[in-house]
Design an enzyme around this catalytic site. Sequence first.
Site, PDB file in Angstrom:
ATOM      1  N   TYR A   1      -4.351  -1.693   3.766  1.00 14.05           N
ATOM      2  CA  TYR A   1      -3.951  -1.524   2.369  1.00 14.05           C
ATOM      3  C   TYR A   1      -3.761  -2.889   1.717  1.00 14.05           C
ATOM      4  CZ  TYR A   1      -3.115   3.471   3.199  1.00 14.05           C
ATOM      5  OH  TYR A   1      -3.252   4.798   3.497  1.00 14.05           O
TER       6      TYR A   1
ATOM      7  N   HIS B   1      -6.310   4.995  12.170  1.00 15.48           N
ATOM      8  CA  HIS B   1      -6.701   5.237  10.782  1.00 15.48           C
ATOM      9  C   HIS B   1      -8.022   5.999  10.649  1.00 15.48           C
ATOM     10  CE1 HIS B   1      -6.105   3.350   6.539  1.00 15.48           C
ATOM     11  NE2 HIS B   1      -6.455   4.608   6.456  1.00 15.48           N
TER      12      HIS B   1
ATOM     13  N   SER C   1      -5.647   9.897  11.767  1.00 15.23           N
ATOM     14  CA  SER C   1      -6.015  10.080  10.370  1.00 15.23           C
ATOM     15  C   SER C   1      -7.526  10.247  10.281  1.00 15.23           C
ATOM     16  CB  SER C   1      -5.559   8.860   9.557  1.00 15.23           C
ATOM     17  OG  SER C   1      -5.883   8.991   8.199  1.00 15.23           O
TER      18      SER C   1
ATOM     19  N   GLN D   1      -3.628  12.999   9.385  1.00 13.12           N
ATOM     20  CA  GLN D   1      -3.638  12.623   7.967  1.00 13.12           C
ATOM     21  C   GLN D   1      -5.048  12.786   7.400  1.00 13.12           C
ATOM     22  OE1 GLN D   1      -1.180   9.280   6.965  1.00 13.12           O
ATOM     23  NE2 GLN D   1      -2.533   8.596   5.340  1.00 13.12           N
TER      24      GLN D   1
ATOM     25  N   SER E   1      -4.524  11.430  -1.011  1.00 14.04           N
ATOM     26  CA  SER E   1      -5.218  11.666  -2.278  1.00 14.04           C
ATOM     27  C   SER E   1      -4.976  13.080  -2.811  1.00 14.04           C
ATOM     28  CB  SER E   1      -6.722  11.404  -2.117  1.00 14.04           C
ATOM     29  OG  SER E   1      -7.343  11.178  -3.356  1.00 14.04           O
TER      30      SER E   1
ATOM     31  N   LEU F   1      -3.985  14.128  -5.618  1.00 14.08           N
ATOM     32  CA  LEU F   1      -4.421  14.325  -7.006  1.00 14.08           C
ATOM     33  C   LEU F   1      -5.916  14.095  -7.165  1.00 14.08           C
ATOM     34  CD1 LEU F   1      -1.516  12.635  -9.016  1.00 14.08           C
ATOM     35  CD2 LEU F   1      -1.719  14.988  -8.197  1.00 14.08           C
TER      36      LEU F   1
ATOM     37  N   GLY G   1      -7.781  11.573  -6.105  1.00 12.01           N
ATOM     38  CA  GLY G   1      -8.115  10.215  -6.500  1.00 12.01           C
ATOM     39  C   GLY G   1      -7.927   9.971  -7.986  1.00 12.01           C
TER      40      GLY G   1
ATOM     41  N   GLY H   1       0.770   8.531  -4.436  1.00  8.95           N
ATOM     42  CA  GLY H   1       0.401   7.126  -4.543  1.00  8.95           C
ATOM     43  C   GLY H   1       0.780   6.453  -5.846  1.00  8.95           C
TER      44      GLY H   1
ATOM     45  N   GLN I   1       2.367   4.336  -8.720  1.00  8.00           N
ATOM     46  CA  GLN I   1       3.135   3.086  -8.729  1.00  8.00           C
ATOM     47  C   GLN I   1       3.974   2.989 -10.000  1.00  8.00           C
ATOM     48  OE1 GLN I   1       2.715   0.748  -5.858  1.00  8.00           O
ATOM     49  NE2 GLN I   1       2.041   2.782  -5.259  1.00  8.00           N
TER      50      GLN I   1
END
Length: 302
Positions: free
Chosen positions: A59, A131, A161, A183, A213, A215, A217, A266, A268
Amino acid sequence: MSQLDPTPKAIPLGKSGILVPPIAWGMWRFAGAGIDEGRRLIEAALDAGVTLFDTADIYGFDGSGGFGDAEALLGQVFAESPGLRDRMVLATKGGITPPVPYDSSPAYLAHALDASLARLGVDQVDLYQIHRPDLLTHPQEAARALEDAVTAGKVRAVGVSNYTPDQVRALAAVLTIPLASHQPEFSPLHLDPLVNGVFDQAMELDLAILAWSPLGGGRLGDPQDARGQAVATVLDRKAAESGASRAAVIYSWIMAHPARPIPIVGTQKVERIAELGQAHAIAWSRQDWYDVLVAARGERLP
Protein backbone atom coordinates in the site's frame (compact mmCIF):
# COMPACT_ATOMS: atom_id res chain seq x y z
CA MET A 1 -41.75 -12.24 5.34
CA SER A 2 -38.85 -13.11 7.64
CA GLN A 3 -36.17 -10.54 8.43
CA LEU A 4 -32.46 -11.19 8.22
CA ASP A 5 -30.60 -11.44 11.50
CA PRO A 6 -29.40 -8.08 12.86
CA THR A 7 -25.74 -7.25 12.53
CA PRO A 8 -23.76 -8.24 15.64
CA LYS A 9 -21.48 -5.71 17.31
CA ALA A 10 -18.54 -8.13 17.34
CA ILE A 11 -17.78 -11.30 15.42
CA PRO A 12 -15.00 -13.89 15.70
CA LEU A 13 -12.01 -13.60 13.39
CA GLY A 14 -12.35 -17.21 12.33
CA LYS A 15 -10.97 -19.59 14.94
CA SER A 16 -8.29 -17.16 16.10
CA GLY A 17 -10.01 -16.24 19.35
CA ILE A 18 -9.91 -12.57 18.29
CA LEU A 19 -13.15 -10.59 18.23
CA VAL A 20 -13.50 -7.85 15.63
CA PRO A 21 -16.23 -5.39 14.65
CA PRO A 22 -18.32 -6.13 11.55
CA ILE A 23 -16.68 -3.25 9.66
CA ALA A 24 -12.96 -2.66 9.06
CA TRP A 25 -11.03 0.38 7.91
CA GLY A 26 -8.53 -0.06 5.07
CA MET A 27 -5.34 1.87 4.41
CA TRP A 28 -4.58 1.39 0.75
CA ARG A 29 -4.82 5.17 0.23
CA PHE A 30 -3.50 6.08 3.68
CA ALA A 31 0.04 6.79 2.46
CA GLY A 32 -0.95 10.21 1.14
CA ALA A 33 -1.87 11.56 4.57
CA GLY A 34 0.51 13.29 6.96
CA ILE A 35 1.04 12.18 10.55
CA ASP A 36 -1.56 14.55 12.01
CA GLU A 37 -4.16 13.71 9.37
CA GLY A 38 -3.40 10.01 9.70
CA ARG A 39 -4.01 10.18 13.43
CA ARG A 40 -7.31 12.02 12.89
CA LEU A 41 -8.48 9.35 10.47
CA ILE A 42 -7.56 6.53 12.86
CA GLU A 43 -9.26 8.25 15.77
CA ALA A 44 -12.37 8.84 13.65
CA ALA A 45 -12.53 5.12 12.85
CA LEU A 46 -12.09 4.19 16.51
CA ASP A 47 -14.79 6.68 17.48
CA ALA A 48 -17.10 5.00 14.94
CA GLY A 49 -16.54 1.65 16.65
CA VAL A 50 -14.04 0.31 14.13
CA THR A 51 -11.10 -1.53 15.67
CA LEU A 52 -9.97 -3.73 12.76
CA PHE A 53 -7.40 -1.88 10.61
CA ASP A 54 -6.20 -3.41 7.35
CA THR A 55 -2.96 -2.46 5.63
CA ALA A 56 -0.29 -4.14 3.47
CA ASP A 57 3.35 -3.65 2.58
CA ILE A 58 2.46 -2.73 -1.01
CA TYR A 59 0.00 0.00 0.00
CA GLY A 60 1.47 3.26 -1.23
CA PHE A 61 3.23 1.72 -4.24
CA ASP A 62 2.51 3.78 -7.35
CA GLY A 63 4.25 1.65 -9.94
CA SER A 64 7.73 2.99 -9.36
CA GLY A 65 8.00 3.84 -5.67
CA GLY A 66 6.13 4.15 -2.42
CA PHE A 67 6.33 0.49 -1.40
CA GLY A 68 5.76 0.32 2.36
CA ASP A 69 4.63 3.94 2.69
CA ALA A 70 1.26 3.19 4.30
CA GLU A 71 2.86 0.98 6.94
CA ALA A 72 5.61 3.53 7.52
CA LEU A 73 3.10 6.34 8.07
CA LEU A 74 1.12 4.18 10.47
CA GLY A 75 4.36 3.46 12.33
CA GLN A 76 5.01 7.19 12.63
CA VAL A 77 1.49 7.71 14.02
CA PHE A 78 2.12 4.94 16.56
CA ALA A 79 5.41 6.54 17.55
CA GLU A 80 3.67 9.82 18.37
CA SER A 81 0.50 8.25 19.84
CA PRO A 82 1.51 4.77 21.07
CA GLY A 83 -1.81 4.16 22.80
CA LEU A 84 -3.56 3.84 19.44
CA ARG A 85 -1.93 0.49 18.71
CA ASP A 86 -3.44 -1.04 21.85
CA ARG A 87 -6.93 -0.03 20.76
CA MET A 88 -6.91 -1.85 17.42
CA VAL A 89 -6.72 -5.25 15.78
CA LEU A 90 -3.89 -4.68 13.30
CA ALA A 91 -3.78 -6.64 10.05
CA THR A 92 -1.20 -6.46 7.29
CA LYS A 93 -0.30 -8.47 4.21
CA GLY A 94 2.76 -9.48 2.24
CA GLY A 95 3.78 -11.59 -0.73
CA ILE A 96 3.73 -9.07 -3.57
CA THR A 97 7.20 -7.91 -4.53
CA PRO A 98 7.18 -5.43 -7.43
CA PRO A 99 8.19 -5.68 -10.19
CA VAL A 100 8.15 -9.48 -9.70
CA PRO A 101 4.48 -10.15 -8.91
CA TYR A 102 4.14 -12.78 -6.15
CA ASP A 103 6.43 -14.62 -3.74
CA SER A 104 5.13 -16.79 -0.89
CA SER A 105 8.36 -18.69 -0.30
CA PRO A 106 9.26 -19.06 3.40
CA ALA A 107 12.38 -16.92 3.00
CA TYR A 108 10.55 -14.07 1.32
CA LEU A 109 7.52 -14.06 3.63
CA ALA A 110 9.81 -14.07 6.68
CA HIS A 111 11.69 -11.10 5.22
CA ALA A 112 8.47 -9.29 4.26
CA LEU A 113 6.95 -9.75 7.71
CA ASP A 114 10.08 -8.48 9.48
CA ALA A 115 10.14 -5.46 7.18
CA SER A 116 6.47 -4.75 7.91
CA LEU A 117 7.04 -4.98 11.66
CA ALA A 118 9.98 -2.60 11.39
CA ARG A 119 7.99 -0.03 9.40
CA LEU A 120 5.08 -0.30 11.80
CA GLY A 121 7.36 -0.11 14.83
CA VAL A 122 5.65 -3.07 16.51
CA ASP A 123 6.72 -6.53 17.63
CA GLN A 124 3.53 -8.27 16.55
CA VAL A 125 0.55 -7.90 14.23
CA ASP A 126 -2.78 -9.50 15.01
CA LEU A 127 -3.40 -10.85 11.50
CA TYR A 128 -0.93 -11.55 8.70
CA GLN A 129 -2.28 -12.54 5.29
CA ILE A 130 -0.64 -13.72 2.10
CA HIS A 131 -1.73 -11.00 -0.31
CA ARG A 132 -1.92 -12.96 -3.56
CA PRO A 133 -1.43 -16.68 -4.26
CA ASP A 134 2.04 -17.49 -5.56
CA LEU A 135 1.66 -20.26 -8.13
CA LEU A 136 5.31 -21.24 -7.70
CA THR A 137 5.13 -21.90 -3.95
CA HIS A 138 3.90 -25.26 -2.70
CA PRO A 139 1.17 -24.95 -0.04
CA GLN A 140 3.43 -26.76 2.44
CA GLU A 141 6.07 -24.05 2.03
CA ALA A 142 3.56 -21.25 2.54
CA ALA A 143 2.14 -23.09 5.55
CA ARG A 144 5.58 -23.38 7.09
CA ALA A 145 6.15 -19.64 6.70
CA LEU A 146 2.86 -18.81 8.39
CA GLU A 147 3.42 -21.31 11.19
CA ASP A 148 6.92 -19.97 11.83
CA ALA A 149 5.54 -16.44 12.12
CA VAL A 150 3.04 -17.52 14.77
CA THR A 151 5.58 -19.63 16.65
CA ALA A 152 7.98 -16.68 16.74
CA GLY A 153 5.27 -14.53 18.32
CA LYS A 154 5.27 -12.06 15.42
CA VAL A 155 1.71 -12.88 14.37
CA ARG A 156 -1.40 -13.89 16.30
CA ALA A 157 -3.47 -15.22 13.38
CA VAL A 158 -2.96 -15.92 9.68
CA GLY A 159 -5.04 -15.71 6.54
CA VAL A 160 -5.02 -15.28 2.79
CA SER A 161 -6.27 -12.79 0.25
CA ASN A 162 -7.56 -13.29 -3.31
CA TYR A 163 -7.27 -17.09 -3.19
CA THR A 164 -9.57 -19.50 -4.98
CA PRO A 165 -11.47 -21.98 -2.80
CA ASP A 166 -9.21 -24.78 -3.99
CA GLN A 167 -6.10 -22.78 -3.08
CA VAL A 168 -7.56 -22.14 0.37
CA ARG A 169 -8.36 -25.81 0.79
CA ALA A 170 -4.86 -26.91 -0.24
CA LEU A 171 -3.24 -24.52 2.24
CA ALA A 172 -5.64 -25.28 5.09
CA ALA A 173 -5.04 -29.01 4.65
CA VAL A 174 -1.34 -28.71 5.51
CA LEU A 175 -1.49 -25.98 8.16
CA THR A 176 -1.17 -27.08 11.77
CA ILE A 177 -2.80 -23.83 12.93
CA PRO A 178 -6.23 -22.50 11.94
CA LEU A 179 -6.56 -20.37 8.86
CA ALA A 180 -8.45 -17.37 10.24
CA SER A 181 -9.46 -15.28 7.25
CA HIS A 182 -9.88 -14.83 3.53
CA GLN A 183 -9.91 -11.39 1.88
CA PRO A 184 -11.71 -11.39 -1.51
CA GLU A 185 -13.18 -8.54 -3.50
CA PHE A 186 -16.93 -8.25 -2.94
CA SER A 187 -19.53 -5.59 -3.65
CA PRO A 188 -22.88 -5.31 -5.47
CA LEU A 189 -20.76 -4.85 -8.60
CA HIS A 190 -18.49 -7.84 -7.89
CA LEU A 191 -20.62 -10.79 -6.88
CA ASP A 192 -18.24 -13.68 -7.57
CA PRO A 193 -17.83 -14.82 -3.92
CA LEU A 194 -21.56 -15.54 -3.78
CA VAL A 195 -21.32 -18.17 -6.50
CA ASN A 196 -17.70 -19.30 -6.82
CA GLY A 197 -17.60 -21.08 -3.48
CA VAL A 198 -15.68 -18.44 -1.48
CA PHE A 199 -18.52 -17.60 0.92
CA ASP A 200 -19.70 -21.20 1.13
CA GLN A 201 -16.20 -22.34 2.03
CA ALA A 202 -15.86 -19.58 4.62
CA MET A 203 -18.98 -20.85 6.36
CA GLU A 204 -17.76 -24.45 6.06
CA LEU A 205 -14.28 -23.79 7.47
CA ASP A 206 -15.22 -20.93 9.82
CA LEU A 207 -13.14 -18.29 8.03
CA ALA A 208 -13.67 -14.60 8.54
CA ILE A 209 -14.35 -12.82 5.25
CA LEU A 210 -12.75 -9.39 4.81
CA ALA A 211 -14.39 -7.84 1.74
CA TRP A 212 -12.23 -5.36 -0.14
CA SER A 213 -13.56 -2.66 -2.47
CA PRO A 214 -17.12 -2.84 -1.05
CA LEU A 215 -18.17 0.26 -3.00
CA GLY A 216 -17.00 -1.21 -6.28
CA GLY A 217 -13.85 0.89 -6.42
CA GLY A 218 -15.95 4.04 -6.07
CA ARG A 219 -18.22 3.14 -8.98
CA LEU A 220 -21.25 2.96 -6.71
CA GLY A 221 -20.59 6.44 -5.38
CA ASP A 222 -20.88 7.95 -8.85
CA PRO A 223 -22.25 5.27 -11.19
CA GLN A 224 -21.48 5.90 -14.85
CA ASP A 225 -23.16 2.94 -16.53
CA ALA A 226 -26.65 1.48 -16.64
CA ARG A 227 -25.88 -1.35 -14.26
CA GLY A 228 -24.37 0.90 -11.62
CA GLN A 229 -27.25 3.33 -11.91
CA ALA A 230 -29.80 0.54 -11.54
CA VAL A 231 -28.08 -0.69 -8.37
CA ALA A 232 -27.84 2.86 -7.02
CA THR A 233 -31.57 3.37 -7.55
CA VAL A 234 -32.42 0.35 -5.39
CA LEU A 235 -29.83 1.32 -2.77
CA ASP A 236 -31.14 4.87 -2.59
CA ARG A 237 -34.66 3.61 -2.00
CA LYS A 238 -33.34 1.68 1.00
CA ALA A 239 -31.26 4.66 2.10
CA ALA A 240 -34.31 6.95 2.11
CA GLU A 241 -36.30 4.39 4.08
CA SER A 242 -33.47 3.95 6.61
CA GLY A 243 -32.27 7.54 6.87
CA ALA A 244 -28.76 6.37 6.01
CA SER A 245 -26.21 7.12 3.32
CA ARG A 246 -25.91 4.99 0.20
CA ALA A 247 -22.50 3.80 1.37
CA ALA A 248 -23.87 2.69 4.74
CA VAL A 249 -26.62 0.75 2.96
CA ILE A 250 -24.01 -1.04 0.84
CA TYR A 251 -21.95 -1.98 3.89
CA SER A 252 -25.08 -3.23 5.63
CA TRP A 253 -26.13 -5.26 2.58
CA ILE A 254 -22.73 -6.95 2.56
CA MET A 255 -22.82 -7.60 6.30
CA ALA A 256 -26.29 -9.19 6.08
CA HIS A 257 -24.99 -12.30 4.29
CA PRO A 258 -24.70 -15.29 6.68
CA ALA A 259 -20.96 -15.59 5.99
CA ARG A 260 -20.78 -12.25 7.87
CA PRO A 261 -18.43 -10.51 5.41
CA ILE A 262 -16.58 -7.58 6.96
CA PRO A 263 -16.48 -4.68 4.48
CA ILE A 264 -13.12 -2.90 4.43
CA VAL A 265 -13.96 0.77 4.15
CA GLY A 266 -11.34 2.78 2.30
CA THR A 267 -12.62 6.33 2.66
CA GLN A 268 -10.06 8.91 3.77
CA LYS A 269 -12.67 11.46 4.83
CA VAL A 270 -13.45 11.86 8.52
CA GLU A 271 -17.09 12.71 7.86
CA ARG A 272 -17.56 9.54 5.80
CA ILE A 273 -15.93 7.43 8.50
CA ALA A 274 -18.35 8.91 11.03
CA GLU A 275 -21.26 7.52 8.95
CA LEU A 276 -20.18 3.91 9.47
CA GLY A 277 -22.37 3.49 12.53
CA GLN A 278 -25.43 3.91 10.31
CA ALA A 279 -24.79 0.50 8.78
CA HIS A 280 -25.57 -1.27 12.07
CA ALA A 281 -29.10 0.14 12.29
CA ILE A 282 -30.37 -0.93 8.85
CA ALA A 283 -32.80 -3.84 8.84
CA TRP A 284 -33.17 -6.05 5.78
CA SER A 285 -36.03 -8.20 4.62
CA ARG A 286 -35.19 -10.95 2.19
CA GLN A 287 -37.12 -9.07 -0.48
CA ASP A 288 -35.06 -5.92 0.00
CA TRP A 289 -31.78 -7.82 0.00
CA TYR A 290 -32.65 -9.76 -3.13
CA ASP A 291 -33.85 -6.59 -4.86
CA VAL A 292 -30.28 -5.29 -4.65
CA LEU A 293 -28.93 -8.60 -5.93
CA VAL A 294 -31.32 -8.66 -8.90
CA ALA A 295 -30.34 -5.12 -9.86
CA ALA A 296 -26.67 -6.04 -9.50
CA ARG A 297 -27.06 -9.13 -11.68
CA GLY A 298 -29.02 -7.22 -14.29
CA GLU A 299 -31.42 -10.14 -14.68
CA ARG A 300 -34.01 -11.98 -12.70
CA LEU A 301 -33.05 -14.84 -10.47
CA PRO A 302 -33.80 -18.29 -11.95
